[in-house]
Design an enzyme around this catalytic site. Structure first.
Site: not given
Ligand code: MEV
Length: 440
Positions: A384, A286, A84, A270
């Site tokens: 991004h 792992d 990513e 995430k």
């Molecule tokens: C994207 O890979 C991760 C985010 O969505 C995390 C978040 O929203 O805190 C930007």
């Protein structure tokens, strides 16, 4: 200059980065060959064929360096393996802000894993618990006997716990689970704890008057937690458009959102796992196990919660705290079998498992900070998109210097769609065809 700060590293070509690394770390020709051939190039088809089944090839992902990391007063450059865009840059950027507040402070539990032995058909669960716990010393010795080399390295059985899952009654036979707690030292430990579980299952069932069921580790490794804290001074949070106080309060409000809403907590976590998994993967550990442990721990009280929270800390600084299970090893397994993973361990200075776990969690906290900071201020898309533009340019067929050129045009247009990139590429191709026809 400290080893984890390499100003303008991102401006260098890949070859120049290798030279820079060679100058800073004790890399030899073999190490350089691994970097030059591509990390996956370091894993031969033959070795891959011995690692898993039905091999037809190997699979590659980018390996980059997270910079500026300082954990418990020690500097690290952090190899991160991730597909990513922006994850590595964002984590490095947040680590720089944290560094201004003294870096990350972390601690780790002893490396205790839980092996579970299920016992079914137990006639009296109360009696079974008493019988098993009365033989604690005998059972612990049997566990140790199954893992002599771990015991020689200072690990081994540390405890036995019994939990009743179904109390025996007239209508249903009882079900117990016995937890065998095993200190795995610097190993991830899955094989060892599974061996322990299998070796004592029959004896446990006999004591309980039932039958042995499953014998396997638990990925909810809540005896092997790491905790990381950081304090970020306001000046390190300030941007062109936002004051330090405004950014801090935005991050705290974002944290509260995740604390109050599982839908947001999942995305918050995430963002943490973006950093965590990238290092887990680079070190050959792992990542599915780490993922399973993280999310089970996040939901341990029946509600899914954020693994990291943010508050106003001492002196008005932004304070971040993260706690999560961290099941990683630095001996055995892929960390040793994969030449690329071995080199990654060298770049990290050959940490032990606890030290590696604290570093991984710090990268997770940095990734979380960078995401919340962007989300709470200008939004995530601007940063991004400029990075995403590069992969869109490549998808449209750009290579070499054209990647940067097409990506820049896409960003300037504020339109990072493939169709737009294809149109820009068509223009470049037409221009170069025309130049070729004119003999230039
Ligand atoms: C994207 O890979 C991760 C985010 O969505 C995390 C978040 O929203 O805190 C930007």
């Amino acid at each position: 200059m400290s080893v984890s700060r390499i100003p303008r590293f991102y401006k260098l070509s890949v070859e120049e980065r290798h030279v820079e690394l060679r100058g800073r770390l004790d890399l030899d020709d073999d190490d350089l060959r691994i970097l030059e051939s591509g990390w996956h190039g370091s894993l031969s088809i033959d070795a891959a064929n011995n690692m898993v089944e039905n091999v037809i090839s190997t699979h590659a992902l980018p390996l980059g360096l997270g910079l500026n990391f300082r954990v418990n007063d020690r500097d690290y450059i952090v190899p991160m393996c991730v597909e990513e865009p922006s994850v590595i840059a964002a984590a490095s950027n947040a680590a720089k802000s944290v560094r201004d507040g003294g870096g990350f402070t972390a601690d780790a539990d002893p490396p205790i894993m839980i092996a579970q032995v299920q016992i079914v058909g137990v006639p009296d669960t109360n009696v079974a618990c008493v019988e098993i716990l009365a033989r604690r010393a005998e059972l612990m010795a049997a566990c140790d006997a199954a893992i002599p080399s771990l015991v020689r390295r200072g690990g081994g059985a540390r405890g036995i716990e019994v939990r009743t899952l179904v109390a025996s009654s007239e209508h249903e036979p009882g079900m117990l689970v016995v937890h065998l707690l095993v200190d795995c030292q610097d190993a991830m430990g899955a094989n060892m704890v599974n061996t322990v579980a299998e070796s004592v299952a029959r004896r446990l069932a006999e004591l309980a008057g039932g039958e042995p069921g499953l014998r396997i580790l638990s990925n909810l490794a809540d005896r092997r937690l790491v905790r990381v804290r950081c304090l970020v001074p306001l000046h390190a949070l300030e941007t062109k458009n936002f004051s330090g106080e405004r950014v801090r309060d935005g991050v705290v409000a974002a944290s509260r959102f995740a604390e109050l809403d599982p839908y947001r907590a999942a995305t918050h976590n995430k963002g943490i796992m973006n950093g965590v998994d990238a290092v887990v993967l680079a070190t050959g550990n792992d990542w599915r196990g780490v993922e399973a442990g993280a999310h089970a721990y996040a939901a341990r009280d029946g509600r899914y919660r954020p693994l990291a929270i943010w508050r106003v800390g001492p002196g008005g600084m932004l304070q971040g705290d993260l706690e999560m299970p961290m099941v990683v090893g630095t001996v055995g397994g892929t960390t040793r079998a994969h030449p690329g993973a071995r080199l990654v361990m060298k770049l990290l200075g050959h940490p032990g498992a606890a030290e590696l776990g604290m570093l991984i969690a710090s990268v997770g906290l940095a990734s979380n900070l960078s995401a919340l900071r962007a989300l709470a201020c200008e939004g995530i898309q601007r940063g991004h998109m400029s990075l995403h533009a590069r992969s869109v340019a490549m998808n449209a067929g750009a290579s070499g210097a054209l990647v940067e050129q097409v990506a820049r045009e896409l960003s300037e247009l504020g339109d990072v769609r493939l169709e737009r990139a294809v149109a820009i590429m068509a223009r470049y191709t037409a221009t170069s065809d025309a130049l070729a026809d004119a003999g230039e």
